[in-house]
Scaffold this motif. Sequence first.
Motif, PDB file in Angstrom:
ATOM      1  N   SER A   4       0.832  -1.199   0.000  1.00  9.67           N
ATOM      2  CA  SER A   4       0.000   0.000   0.000  1.00  9.67           C
ATOM      3  C   SER A   4       0.868   1.251   0.000  1.00  9.67           C
ATOM      4  O   SER A   4       0.616   2.192  -0.765  1.00  9.67           O
ATOM      5  CB  SER A   4      -0.929   0.006   1.218  1.00  9.67           C
ATOM      6  N   LEU A   5       1.900   1.270   0.827  1.00  7.61           N
ATOM      7  CA  LEU A   5       2.794   2.422   0.883  1.00  7.61           C
ATOM      8  C   LEU A   5       3.543   2.597  -0.430  1.00  7.61           C
ATOM      9  O   LEU A   5       3.686   3.713  -0.931  1.00  7.61           O
ATOM     10  CB  LEU A   5       3.774   2.273   2.047  1.00  7.61           C
ATOM     11  N   ASP A   6       4.000   1.494  -0.993  1.00 12.02           N
ATOM     12  CA  ASP A   6       4.704   1.551  -2.272  1.00 12.02           C
ATOM     13  C   ASP A   6       3.770   2.061  -3.377  1.00 12.02           C
ATOM     14  O   ASP A   6       4.171   2.885  -4.201  1.00 12.02           O
ATOM     15  CB  ASP A   6       5.273   0.178  -2.622  1.00 12.02           C
ATOM     16  N   ASP A   7       2.533   1.577  -3.390  1.00 14.19           N
ATOM     17  CA  ASP A   7       1.545   2.027  -4.375  1.00 14.19           C
ATOM     18  C   ASP A   7       1.292   3.530  -4.270  1.00 14.19           C
ATOM     19  O   ASP A   7       1.019   4.191  -5.269  1.00 14.19           O
ATOM     20  CB  ASP A   7       0.218   1.288  -4.206  1.00 14.19           C
ATOM     21  N   ASP A   8       1.375   4.057  -3.057  1.00 10.92           N
ATOM     22  CA  ASP A   8       1.145   5.489  -2.819  1.00 10.92           C
ATOM     23  C   ASP A   8       2.419   6.319  -2.964  1.00 10.92           C
ATOM     24  O   ASP A   8       2.452   7.476  -2.569  1.00 10.92           O
ATOM     25  CB  ASP A   8       0.551   5.705  -1.420  1.00 10.92           C
ATOM     26  N   LYS A   9       3.460   5.718  -3.513  1.00  9.39           N
ATOM     27  CA  LYS A   9       4.724   6.409  -3.799  1.00  9.39           C
ATOM     28  C   LYS A   9       5.476   6.857  -2.547  1.00  9.39           C
ATOM     29  O   LYS A   9       6.150   7.893  -2.536  1.00  9.39           O
ATOM     30  CB  LYS A   9       4.517   7.614  -4.732  1.00  9.39           C
ATOM     31  N   ALA A  10       5.362   6.062  -1.482  1.00  4.16           N
ATOM     32  CA  ALA A  10       6.161   6.342  -0.289  1.00  4.16           C
ATOM     33  C   ALA A  10       7.633   6.189  -0.642  1.00  4.16           C
ATOM     34  O   ALA A  10       7.997   5.435  -1.544  1.00  4.16           O
ATOM     35  CB  ALA A  10       5.790   5.379   0.837  1.00  4.16           C
ATOM     36  N   GLU A  11       8.463   6.913   0.068  1.00  5.47           N
ATOM     37  CA  GLU A  11       9.894   6.868  -0.173  1.00  5.47           C
ATOM     38  C   GLU A  11      10.595   6.196   0.999  1.00  5.47           C
ATOM     39  O   GLU A  11      10.158   6.292   2.136  1.00  5.47           O
ATOM     40  CB  GLU A  11      10.433   8.296  -0.341  1.00  5.47           C
TER      41      GLU A  11
END
Length: 110
Positions: A4-11
Motif C-alpha cells: 500500500s505504501l509503495d503504491d502510494d509512492k512512499a519513499e
Amino acid sequence: MTTSLDDDKAENILTIPLQGKSAMADYMVVASGASSRQVAAMAEHLEFKLKQEKVDILGLEGLRQADWVLLDANDVIVHIFRPEVRDFYGLERMWVDDMSAEIVKVGGDA
C-alpha cells in the motif's frame, strides 16, 4: 502494508524486525511522504486497506498535522514521516544496531 505504501509512492520504506527487542510489536515499518498531504493520504489508504482485510487498528495518531503519523496494527507499527521530521527523530537508528544487516528496504527505491 508495504505494498500500500509503495503504491502510494512512499519513499525509503523500511521494515525493521523487532522480535527479541520489544514486546510491543513484531515489526516496525518506517516510510516517508513528500508532504503532509501525502503522509495523511498514505495513512488513510493504509488504514482503509487494513480494515478491509479485517486487521484491527489499535491506534492512529498524528493524522491532523501529518508530519509524523503512527498507525498501530497490533503486530506491526507503521510510522509515516515527512523526510525532514524523519531525519530529525532518526527512529530507525534507535532499533537497529547494524542497520545494513537488519533493515529490509521495500519498493522501487530499494
